[in-house]
Scaffold this motif. Structure first.
Motif, PDB file in Angstrom:
ATOM      1  N   MET A   1       0.799  -1.107  -0.011  1.00  0.00           N
ATOM      2  CA  MET A   1      -0.127  -0.102  -0.011  1.00  0.00           C
ATOM      3  C   MET A   1       0.841   1.131   0.111  1.00  0.00           C
ATOM      4  O   MET A   1       1.750   1.459   0.774  1.00  0.00           O
ATOM      5  N   ILE A   2       0.452   2.108  -1.003  1.00  0.00           N
ATOM      6  CA  ILE A   2       1.475   3.365  -0.864  1.00  0.00           C
ATOM      7  C   ILE A   2       0.703   4.312  -0.179  1.00  0.00           C
ATOM      8  O   ILE A   2      -0.409   4.601  -0.378  1.00  0.00           O
ATOM      9  N   GLU A   3       1.258   5.005   0.818  1.00  0.00           N
ATOM     10  CA  GLU A   3       0.803   6.140   1.748  1.00  0.00           C
ATOM     11  C   GLU A   3       0.861   7.517   0.889  1.00  0.00           C
ATOM     12  O   GLU A   3       2.090   7.965   0.338  1.00  0.00           O
ATOM     13  N   ASN A   4      -0.097   8.063   1.166  1.00  0.00           N
ATOM     14  CA  ASN A   4      -0.323   9.421   0.488  1.00  0.00           C
ATOM     15  C   ASN A   4       0.419  10.551   1.620  1.00  0.00           C
ATOM     16  O   ASN A   4      -0.024  10.609   2.730  1.00  0.00           O
ATOM     17  N   ARG A   5       1.504  11.142   1.373  1.00  0.00           N
ATOM     18  CA  ARG A   5       2.296  11.933   2.263  1.00  0.00           C
ATOM     19  C   ARG A   5       2.260  13.256   1.494  1.00  0.00           C
ATOM     20  O   ARG A   5       3.354  13.705   0.682  1.00  0.00           O
ATOM     21  N   PRO A   6       1.382  14.252   1.694  1.00  0.00           N
ATOM     22  CA  PRO A   6       1.348  15.640   1.163  1.00  0.00           C
ATOM     23  C   PRO A   6       2.549  16.478   1.478  1.00  0.00           C
ATOM     24  O   PRO A   6       2.972  17.235   0.619  1.00  0.00           O
ATOM     25  N   TRP A   7       3.147  16.290   2.777  1.00  0.00           N
ATOM     26  CA  TRP A   7       4.421  17.017   2.973  1.00  0.00           C
ATOM     27  C   TRP A   7       5.423  16.743   2.121  1.00  0.00           C
ATOM     28  O   TRP A   7       6.443  17.635   1.646  1.00  0.00           O
ATOM     29  N   LEU A   8       5.676  15.644   1.871  1.00  0.00           N
ATOM     30  CA  LEU A   8       6.739  14.813   0.750  1.00  0.00           C
ATOM     31  C   LEU A   8       6.579  15.311  -0.448  1.00  0.00           C
ATOM     32  O   LEU A   8       7.549  15.858  -1.088  1.00  0.00           O
ATOM     33  N   THR A   9       5.377  15.320  -0.890  1.00  0.00           N
ATOM     34  CA  THR A   9       5.081  15.919  -2.186  1.00  0.00           C
ATOM     35  C   THR A   9       5.246  17.727  -2.387  1.00  0.00           C
ATOM     36  O   THR A   9       5.809  18.152  -3.372  1.00  0.00           O
TER      37      THR A   9
ATOM     38  N   VAL B   1       7.632  19.216  -0.369  1.00  0.00           N
ATOM     39  CA  VAL B   1       8.942  19.188  -0.502  1.00  0.00           C
ATOM     40  C   VAL B   1       9.608  18.901  -1.926  1.00  0.00           C
ATOM     41  O   VAL B   1      10.538  19.792  -2.268  1.00  0.00           O
ATOM     42  N   SER B   2       9.037  17.925  -2.473  1.00  0.00           N
ATOM     43  CA  SER B   2       9.717  17.688  -3.874  1.00  0.00           C
ATOM     44  C   SER B   2       9.586  18.685  -4.646  1.00  0.00           C
ATOM     45  O   SER B   2      10.391  18.863  -5.611  1.00  0.00           O
ATOM     46  N   HIS B   3       7.968  18.993  -4.693  1.00  0.00           N
ATOM     47  CA  HIS B   3       7.885  20.151  -5.790  1.00  0.00           C
ATOM     48  C   HIS B   3       8.442  21.442  -5.479  1.00  0.00           C
ATOM     49  O   HIS B   3       8.966  22.196  -6.367  1.00  0.00           O
ATOM     50  N   LEU B   4       8.704  21.853  -4.111  1.00  0.00           N
ATOM     51  CA  LEU B   4       9.473  22.816  -3.891  1.00  0.00           C
ATOM     52  C   LEU B   4      11.072  22.847  -4.345  1.00  0.00           C
ATOM     53  O   LEU B   4      11.602  23.973  -4.634  1.00  0.00           O
ATOM     54  N   SER B   5      11.648  21.679  -4.067  1.00  0.00           N
ATOM     55  CA  SER B   5      12.833  21.415  -4.552  1.00  0.00           C
ATOM     56  C   SER B   5      12.960  21.644  -6.247  1.00  0.00           C
ATOM     57  O   SER B   5      13.845  22.474  -6.744  1.00  0.00           O
ATOM     58  N   LEU B   6      11.967  21.058  -6.617  1.00  0.00           N
ATOM     59  CA  LEU B   6      12.026  21.314  -8.206  1.00  0.00           C
ATOM     60  C   LEU B   6      11.905  22.784  -8.753  1.00  0.00           C
ATOM     61  O   LEU B   6      12.853  23.183  -9.373  1.00  0.00           O
ATOM     62  N   LEU B   7      11.086  23.636  -7.876  1.00  0.00           N
ATOM     63  CA  LEU B   7      10.829  24.901  -8.534  1.00  0.00           C
ATOM     64  C   LEU B   7      12.115  25.835  -7.906  1.00  0.00           C
ATOM     65  O   LEU B   7      12.416  26.543  -8.694  1.00  0.00           O
ATOM     66  N   LEU B   8      12.582  25.374  -6.905  1.00  0.00           N
ATOM     67  CA  LEU B   8      14.033  26.125  -6.552  1.00  0.00           C
ATOM     68  C   LEU B   8      15.038  25.748  -7.480  1.00  0.00           C
ATOM     69  O   LEU B   8      15.862  26.887  -7.851  1.00  0.00           O
ATOM     70  N   GLY B   9      15.235  24.605  -7.939  1.00  0.00           N
ATOM     71  CA  GLY B   9      16.278  24.274  -9.007  1.00  0.00           C
ATOM     72  C   GLY B   9      16.012  24.821 -10.247  1.00  0.00           C
ATOM     73  O   GLY B   9      16.829  25.539 -10.914  1.00  0.00           O
TER      74      GLY B   9
END
Length: 282
Positions: free
Chosen positions: A1-9, A11-19
């Motif tokens: 089962m894949i857990e939905n972790r909004p905070w991880l999503t 952080v990943s999107h924020l890292s992409l935007l900063l890059g």
């Protein structure tokens, strides 16, 4: 089962935007600087919005002399860079694919030694052998010529290795079937191998074109005539001002023009480029 972790999503999107912002900010500054006067940077701050001299700066850089001792316009140096990059790319691809074809499909003495001799040249880039290479080009009277710019850089051990690995995945049954159908070595090469290698050729074309376009040291050494100057060379020349201030608006225009062809090649051949790197069906 894949857990939905909004905070991880997040952080990943924020890292992409900063890059993206880190990559895009210098391009934006260069684009804005190309629309201002040359003295706009003398006040100690960098403008972050467009000025009113964009058309004048771009037309002056493209169609007038580049300045600082360069007697040809930027569009002429872009043609020189394009000829050099395309010549290096086509030369590398042609020599590498023919070499790999001979090593894989022909049986001749010391075939393995020939391949490893080619492969060892990876340890001898042009920067290492630049003195003897320059001496050879000078003795052959190839200074200040397109031949002198292109010829010493058209061999590629990396491309030969990649084509060899690609050809080794061709089934022996396919080779035997082509031989039974009467296909000779030349027909087999053009009708079977080249179509199978299309994505590999596209991927290597992008890499080799960018490599040829960004050459700086070799053109700097073998060219003294402005008629053979490349665009990357001109940027350094425009920055080397002995007296007065650097015309940053013109430098930024030239920098953006130097970025444009590699970007167009990557975008235009993106699908084939990615497929050539990840496709393992051959």
């Amino acid at each position: 089962m894949i857990e939905n972790r909004p905070w991880l999503t997040f952080v990943s999107h924020l890292s992409l935007l900063l890059g993206i912002a880190m990559v895009a900010l210098p391009v934006w500054v260069a684009l804005v600087a190309s629309t201002h006067a040359s003295d706009a940077f003398g006040a100690g701050h960098i403008p972050l919005w467009f000025g009113d001299q964009g058309h004048e700066n771009w037309s002056q850089v493209l169609f007038s002399k580049a300045g600082n001792g360069i007697d040809v316009p930027v569009w002429y140096m872009m043609i020189n860079s394009f000829i050099m990059a395309l010549g290096i790319t086509i030369g590398k691809l042609a020599i590498s694919i023919i070499s790999a074809y001979a090593i894989v499909f022909f049986r001749f003495p010391f075939r393995g030694l020939a391949f490893w001799t080619i492969f060892i040249t990876l340890m001898l880039p042009v920067e290492v052998r630049i003195v003897p290479t320059y001496e050879v080009i000078a003795k052959l009277d190839m200074l200040d010529s397109y031949t002198g710019l292109i010829l010493p850089l058209i061999a590629s051990a990396t491309a030969t290795f990649l084509f060899r690995q690609c050809f080794m995945t061709v089934p022996g049954e396919l080779v035997e079937a082509a031989r039974i159908d009467g296909a000779g070595p030349i027909r087999f090469f053009f009708d079977i191998l080249l179509p199978l290698s299309r994505t590999n050729i596209a991927a290597l074309f992008v890499i080799m074109f960018i490599y040829g376009w960004n050459q700086y040291l070799w053109p700097l050494i073998v060219t003294t005539d402005d008629a053979y100057y490349t665009l990357v060379m001109s940027i350094k020349r425009m920055l080397s001002v002995e007296q007065g201030e650097v015309e940053w608006n013109k430098v930024m225009v030239t920098t953006l023009l130097a970025m444009l062809p590699p970007i167009l090649v990557v975008v235009g051949m993106q699908k084939l480029f990615v497929k050539g790197l990840v496709d393992a069906e051959k």
